[in-house]
Write an enzyme that holds these catalytic residues in place. Sequence first.
Site, PDB file in Angstrom:
ATOM      1  N   CYS A   1       0.837  -1.210   0.000  1.00  9.72           N
ATOM      2  CA  CYS A   1       0.000   0.000   0.000  1.00  9.72           C
ATOM      3  C   CYS A   1       0.866   1.253   0.000  1.00  9.72           C
ATOM      4  CB  CYS A   1      -0.904   0.007   1.225  1.00  9.72           C
ATOM      5  SG  CYS A   1      -1.679   1.604   1.485  1.00  9.72           S
ATOM      6  N   ILE A   2       0.604   2.136  -0.933  1.00 11.13           N
ATOM      7  CA  ILE A   2       1.467   3.316  -1.076  1.00 11.13           C
ATOM      8  C   ILE A   2       1.345   4.270   0.107  1.00 11.13           C
ATOM      9  CG2 ILE A   2      -0.187   4.633  -2.501  1.00 11.13           C
ATOM     10  CD1 ILE A   2       2.391   5.636  -4.028  1.00 11.13           C
TER      11      ILE A   2
END
Lengths: 134, 130
Positions: free
Chosen positions: B78-79
């Site tokens: 997840c960024i």
Amino acid sequence: MAIKKFMYVNRKPPYGTVYALESLEVVLIGAAFDQDVSLAFIGDGVYELTKGQNTDAIGQKNFSPTYSALGDYDVTKIYVEKESLEERGLTLDDLQHLVWEDEDDDWAERDSIRLVSRAELADVMAEQEIILSF
Amino acid sequence: MKISIQVNEGPYQRQASDTAYQFTKAALAAGHEIFRVFFYHDGVNNATKLAVPPQDDRHIPKLWSELSKENNLDMVVCIAAAQRRGMMDADEAKRQGFEDNNLIEGFRISGLGQLIEAGVESDRLVVFGA
């Protein structure tokens, strides 16, 4: 894309760990996917919705105002477990008043929070297809 | 069955990543399809290429990396969670002005939408940790 019933279960206090904040981030991003979304607040998770949070002394961002935007993201089903509130000496009045606007009824304001018993919430959970717990 | 995996804890401190790894491996061996493995919260730290555990211990990021290579797994970090915790791929490192990235081969960085999509597209989303 198929529509599934997503429930985000919030179990932790708003500060102390990052779970509450990162749960809210999933909810907000997930709202763009037009799924059937509901939120549940149980255990210490009910503290996430308390009003009047002040984080000055802990040097963290107070992200609690974001909950009031959930209605604008079409997140309108917020289940709060009655027993969890009572066990902590809280009532609905201690929580933010979260609302959404009903497009089908001249944008009338509706309450987002549904106070449910532990048993009722278990039934709602049983209906879900995806449960993400934080 | 089409299965997606969510890993919410980093390597070593908790067993969640190990268990998720074993589950993923067992699911593949049993003939199931793994649609995606999504790393969230401290789970993003499983993607580091800078871990140097003692030689007699398992190398968790490398285990995931090898599993990905052998099975062509889609492993997504997840960024939003990664940026907070200093995990970045080459593109993001360049954008932020860092000299190097720290993502081990087999992982890619993308958004939370990938988690929602995994939930929608899979028969089961199995969550480890938290």
